[in-house]
Enzyme design. Structure first.
Site, PDB file in Angstrom:
ATOM      1  N   CYS A 245     -76.494 -59.889 -48.400  1.00  0.00           N
ATOM      2  CA  CYS A 245     -77.864 -59.688 -47.926  1.00  0.00           C
ATOM      3  C   CYS A 245     -78.427 -58.348 -48.423  1.00  0.00           C
ATOM      4  CB  CYS A 245     -77.924 -59.836 -46.417  1.00  0.00           C
ATOM      5  SG  CYS A 245     -79.585 -60.152 -45.782  1.00  0.00           S
ATOM      6  N   HIS A 328     -75.642 -65.471 -45.920  1.00  0.00           N
ATOM      7  CA  HIS A 328     -74.573 -64.959 -45.057  1.00  0.00           C
ATOM      8  C   HIS A 328     -73.371 -65.903 -45.057  1.00  0.00           C
ATOM      9  CE1 HIS A 328     -76.491 -61.497 -43.026  1.00  0.00           C
ATOM     10  NE2 HIS A 328     -77.602 -62.143 -43.298  1.00  0.00           N
ATOM     11  N   GLU A 330     -70.570 -65.346 -43.763  1.00  0.00           N
ATOM     12  CA  GLU A 330     -69.898 -65.266 -42.456  1.00  0.00           C
ATOM     13  C   GLU A 330     -70.595 -66.155 -41.421  1.00  0.00           C
ATOM     14  OE1 GLU A 330     -73.313 -62.609 -41.763  1.00  0.00           O
ATOM     15  OE2 GLU A 330     -72.032 -63.066 -43.464  1.00  0.00           O
TER      16      GLU A 330
END
Length: 356
Positions: A245, A328, A330
Site C-alpha cells: 500500500c 493488502h 494480509e
C-alpha cells in the site's frame, strides 16, 4: 434523545442523519468503503487518518466490537457514516456495541444517511471534504481549506518493538501506520519482527542486521514523506524488500517514479487484480486514494493491474530484490487470495541469506 446532524459536502450538497458516537462537530476528507464485513478493522486502520468514512453496506454493528480483531490500538478516522446501526449485536465474541465503542474512542458518527446517494456523489464528483455540524453550515472556508497533513508521523509508533522467534528470519518492519495483521502474517511464518518508527534512518535499520525489510501501509499523500523516501533509496538493493500500500507508493517514489491522487480511490474487500505474469485474477482488500504511475518509473516491471480501471497494483524490482503491491495481501478483513505473497517474501529472504 435523537439529535440531528448535518453532513455538508464541499460541493454544497447536504445529507441529514442522526448523531451517534461522540457528540462533536468535525471536518475531514470524505471517502467510502465497500466492505461487507470488517467494520472494526476499518475503524482501527491507521490509513483512514483524517478521513470521514462512509460504509456502503447498509447494516453496520451486527456482530458488535471484538477487540482482538482490531488492526491497531485505537480509532484513527475522523468520523463515521452508516445507513443503519445495530444496537443489539449477536456474536459470542462481542464485548460492546458499535455506538459504545465510538463514544469511548471519541469518534462522531451519523446513521440514517442515504449512503447510496452519498457514494454516487463521491464517485461522480470525486473525493471531497465534508463537515459534521449540528446546525446548517454557513461558513465553508474551513471546509474547503482542510487537508490531511502530517499523517504518517502522527500514526507511526514512537518506539521500536520486537516480537517472534529469536532464530527466525529477521524482518525490520517500518511502521507507517501498519495494520496489525501484517505483523501477524510474518510471525505466523516464524519471523522475528522488529517494528520501527517511520523516521528510523537507513543506517539504524541496517544495524539491526535484517534478513528483509517490510514497508507497511499508512495514510496521507506519499510525497509528503521526503525523509522516509531518502531512507528507502539508501536501503534499496541492500536487503530483500516487500512494500504494501503506502509502502508500495513510497518505494516507487524512491526509485524515481511519480504518484497521483485518484478520483475516489479503492476501498473495500472486493477489488480484482490481475497478475500479469500468469493472467490470474485475485480478489483483494484495498484502502488507498493515491496510485503509482507505473510509466513514470525508470526501472522495475509492472506486475499487477486493477481489473476495473487498469491502474498499477504492483511492481517488481529484480535489480534491487524488491516487490511492492498496492493491495493488502494480509487482508483483514477481506479475501485471502493474495496471502501467498508473504510466502514469496520468505523465500526471497531465505535465498538471499543462503547466497550471502
Amino acid at each position: 434523545m435523537e439529535k440531528k446532524i448535518y453532513v455538508t459536502l464541499e460541493n454544497g450538497k447536504v445529507f441529514e442523519g442522526i448523531s451517534f458516537g461522540a457528540e462533536k462537530e468535525t471536518i475531514g476528507e470524505l471517502v467510502f468503503t465497500t466492505g461487507m464485513t470488517g467494520y472494526l478493522e476499518t475503524l482501527t486502520d491507521p490509513s483512514y487518518y483524517g478521513q470521514i468514512v462512509a460504509q456502503t453496506f447498509p447494516l453496520i454493528g451486527n456482530y458488535g466490537i471484538i477487540p482482538e480483531d482490531a488492526e491497531s490500538a485505537k480509532c484513527w478516522l475522523t468520523a463515521y457514516i452508516v445507513r443503519e446501526k445495530c444496537d443489539a449485536p449477536s456474536n459470542f465474541r462481542c464485548e460492546k456495541t458499535l455506538e459504545a465503542f465510538l463514544k469511548e474512542q471519541g469518534i462522531p458518527a451519523v446513521y440514517g444517511v442515504d449512503v447510496r446517494e452519498l457514494t454516487r456523489t463521491v464517485r461522480e464528483a470525486g473525493v471531497m471534504n465534508a463537515a459534521f455540524t449540528f446546525k446548517p453550515l454557513k461558513d465553508f472556508s474551513a471546509l474547503k481549506s482542510y487537508r490531511v497533513r502530517g499523517a504518517v508521523s502522527t500514526v507511526s509508533s514512537s518506539n521500536s518493538e520486537e516480537k517472534g522467534k529469536e532464530n527466525g528470519l529477521r524482518v525490520v518492519m517500518y511502521d507507517f501506520g501498519a495494520k496489525g495483521n501484517i505483523e501477524r502474517e510474518l510471525l505466523k511464518r516464524g519471523c522475528k519482527v522488529i517494528s520501527v518508527p517511520a523516521d528510523t534512518s537507513a543506517e539504524q535499520v541496517l544495524s539491526l542486521n535484517p534478513d528483509g525489510i517490510m514497508l507497511t501501509n499508512g495514510p496521507g499523500d506519499p510525497v509528503e514523506n521526503t525523509e522516509v523516501i531518502e531512507n528507502i533509496k539508501k536501503l534499496a538493493g541492500k536487503k530483500p524488500i516487500f512494500g504494501i500500500c503506502l509502502g508500495h507508493q513510497l518505494f516507487a517514489l524512491a526509485m524515481g517514479g511519480r504518484t497521483r491522487k485518484m478520483k475516489y480511490g479503492h476501498r473495500g474487500a472486493n477489488q480484482p487484480v490481475k497478475r500479469l505474469s500468469t493472467g490470474k485474477v485475485f480478489i483483494t482488500s484495498q484502502n488507498h486514494g493515491y496510485e503509482v504511475v507505473s510509466s513514470s518509473l525508470p526501472c522495475g516491471t509492472l506486475s499487477f493491474v486493477n481489473g476495473n480501471d487498469n491502474s498499477c497494483e504492483g511492481m517488481d524490482y529484480p535489480e534491487v530484490n524488491a516487490v511492492t503491491v498496492q493491495f493488502h495481501p494480509e487482508a483483514c478483513g477481506g479475501p485471502h487470495d493474495a496471502n501467498y505473497l508473504f510466502d514469496e517474501f520468505i523465500a526471497r529472504m531465505k535465498k538471499e541469506k543462503e547466497n550471502a
